[in-house]
Design an enzyme around this catalytic site. Structure first.
Site, PDB file in Angstrom:
ATOM      1  NE  ARG A  30       5.745  -4.221  10.844  1.00 31.06           N
ATOM      2  CZ  ARG A  30       6.442  -3.610   9.811  1.00 31.06           C
ATOM      3  NH1 ARG A  30       7.562  -4.168   9.629  1.00 31.06           N
ATOM      4  NH2 ARG A  30       5.723  -2.991   9.041  1.00 31.06           N
ATOM      5  NE  ARG A  67       8.730  -2.056   3.897  1.00 31.61           N
ATOM      6  CZ  ARG A  67       8.000  -1.610   4.544  1.00 31.61           C
ATOM      7  NH1 ARG A  67       6.927  -1.454   3.809  1.00 31.61           N
ATOM      8  NH2 ARG A  67       7.699  -1.937   5.896  1.00 31.61           N
ATOM      9  NE  ARG A 127       9.544   0.464   8.605  1.00 30.09           N
ATOM     10  CZ  ARG A 127       8.058   0.384   8.539  1.00 30.09           C
ATOM     11  NH1 ARG A 127       7.540   1.066   7.476  1.00 30.09           N
ATOM     12  NH2 ARG A 127       7.359  -0.191   9.203  1.00 30.09           N
ATOM     13  NE  ARG A 177      -1.077  -0.583  11.492  1.00 32.60           N
ATOM     14  CZ  ARG A 177       0.060  -0.075  10.957  1.00 32.60           C
ATOM     15  NH1 ARG A 177      -0.376   0.963  10.153  1.00 32.60           N
ATOM     16  NH2 ARG A 177       1.004  -0.759  10.831  1.00 32.60           N
ATOM     17  CE  LYS A 220      -1.138  -0.469   4.844  1.00 32.29           C
ATOM     18  NZ  LYS A 220       0.015   0.433   5.443  1.00 32.29           N
TER      19      LYS A 220
HETATM   20  P1  AMP Z   1       3.639   1.091   9.089  1.00 32.36           P
HETATM   21  O1  AMP Z   1       4.763   2.197   8.675  1.00 32.36           O
HETATM   22  O2  AMP Z   1       2.372   1.636   8.465  1.00 32.36           O
HETATM   23  O3  AMP Z   1       4.038  -0.336   8.925  1.00 32.36           O
HETATM   24  O4  AMP Z   1       3.824   1.320  10.706  1.00 32.36           O
HETATM   25  C1  AMP Z   1       4.967   1.101  11.418  1.00 32.36           C
HETATM   26  C2  AMP Z   1       4.653   0.854  12.812  1.00 32.36           C
HETATM   27  O5  AMP Z   1       4.267   2.210  13.236  1.00 32.36           O
HETATM   28  C3  AMP Z   1       3.629  -0.104  13.262  1.00 32.36           C
HETATM   29  O6  AMP Z   1       4.330  -1.404  13.292  1.00 32.36           O
HETATM   30  C4  AMP Z   1       2.932   0.519  14.612  1.00 32.36           C
HETATM   31  O7  AMP Z   1       4.097   0.456  15.639  1.00 32.36           O
HETATM   32  C5  AMP Z   1       3.063   1.975  14.379  1.00 32.36           C
HETATM   33  N1  AMP Z   1       1.945   2.340  13.839  1.00 32.36           N
HETATM   34  C6  AMP Z   1       1.591   2.961  12.444  1.00 32.36           C
HETATM   35  N2  AMP Z   1       0.425   3.206  12.293  1.00 32.36           N
HETATM   36  C7  AMP Z   1      -0.318   2.838  13.440  1.00 32.36           C
HETATM   37  C8  AMP Z   1      -1.670   3.069  13.953  1.00 32.36           C
HETATM   38  N3  AMP Z   1      -2.544   3.475  13.062  1.00 32.36           N
HETATM   39  N4  AMP Z   1      -1.911   2.729  15.070  1.00 32.36           N
HETATM   40  C9  AMP Z   1      -1.171   2.159  15.930  1.00 32.36           C
HETATM   41  N5  AMP Z   1       0.426   2.037  15.578  1.00 32.36           N
HETATM   42  C10 AMP Z   1       0.594   2.680  14.403  1.00 32.36           C
END
Ligand code: AMP
Length: 231
Positions: free
Chosen positions: A179, A134, A168, A95, A20
């Site tokens: 995750r 990635r 990352r 989320r 995404k």
């Molecule tokens: P992402 O870049 O979307 O994969 O997010 C990386 C990390 O940020 C996740 O594993 C969560 O720890 C945190 N995170 C991102 N978006 C959210 C959200 N909407 N609610 C809670 N934690 C979030």
């Protein structure tokens, strides 16, 4: 002020590695609305060393979700900014059911709602394969994949701005597995909610980047953001 005359809030929902983030850049351009990623905003806070960033770090490094109150406050403040008035492409938020409720309430107050929720459906095997390859640009966050979409500037250099590419820390295999568990547990009810609202569109994200892009174009074919407001 705020979202009162915005016309298109579009959600991107999908497990880590569902692609995404890659499609978000293209979609934001297609719909002419800003791309707001909760993960990117949290990483910016961490980089800037804010209190919010310090709290978020504890959860992010373990592959856990950051608490709802922290993320909700951050996103609602972002939605109040001037450039989000016509609409916004929300990537990675909501989320959890609590986040979805908070968003729905705020949009209802502004006499609007979620226009489309795009769910990127992808198999577990593809997710692990995608995440472990990635790489992201340190400065502009453009994502690459060492096999599926390598940078034209070489394995360590961004093809857009020449920035250094990095992996990352939460893309390590053991954190990725955590995750994915967290994602299924917390985000499945969010998908159900928007399906029941009739705004969910499922995208088969197991396909190539170009094919997924074409599916997204088909979802929005002939629809401007304004048209979405009334559809
Ligand atoms: P992402 O870049 O979307 O994969 O997010 C990386 C990390 O940020 C996740 O594993 C969560 O720890 C945190 N995170 C991102 N978006 C959210 C959200 N909407 N609610 C809670 N934690 C979030």
């Amino acid at each position: 002020m705020g979202l009162h005359n915005e016309s298109g809030v579009v959600l991107l929902i999908g497990a880590p590695g569902s692609g995404k983030g890659t499609q978000a850049r293209f979609l934001a351009e297609l719909l002419a609305i800003p791309h707001v990623s909760s993960g990117d905003l949290l990483r910016e806070h961490r980089k800037a060393g804010t209190d919010l960033g310090t709290i978020a770090q504890l959860y992010m490094d373990r592959g856990e979700l950051v608490p709802d109150d922290v993320v909700i406050g951050m996103i609602l403040a972002r939605l109040d900014q001037q450039d989000a008035r016509r609409g916004v492409l929300l990537d990675g938020f909501p989320r959890t059911p609590g986040q979805a409720r908070a968003l729905d309430v705020r949009l209802a107050e502004r006499k609007t709602g979620v226009r489309r929720a795009l769910y990127f459906a992808v198999s577990d095997d593809s997710l692990v394969e995608r995440l472990s390859g990635r790489w992201l640009c340190e400065s502009c966050q453009t994502p690459y994949h060492s096999i599926f979409s390598p940078s034209p500037a070489g394995p360590t250099t961004c093809g857009v701005d020449g920035g250094l590419l990095y992996q990352r820390p939460d893309d390590r295999r053991e954190v990725v597995a955590q995750r994915l568990v967290v994602y299924m547990r917390d985000t499945s009810p969010v998908i159900k909610h928007y399906r029941a609202e009739g705004v969910l569109r499922e995208i088969n994200a197991d396909h190539s980047i170009d094919d997924v892009r074409r599916s997204l174009e088909a979802v929005f074919a002939g629809q401007t953001v304004e048209a979405l407001a009334t559809s």
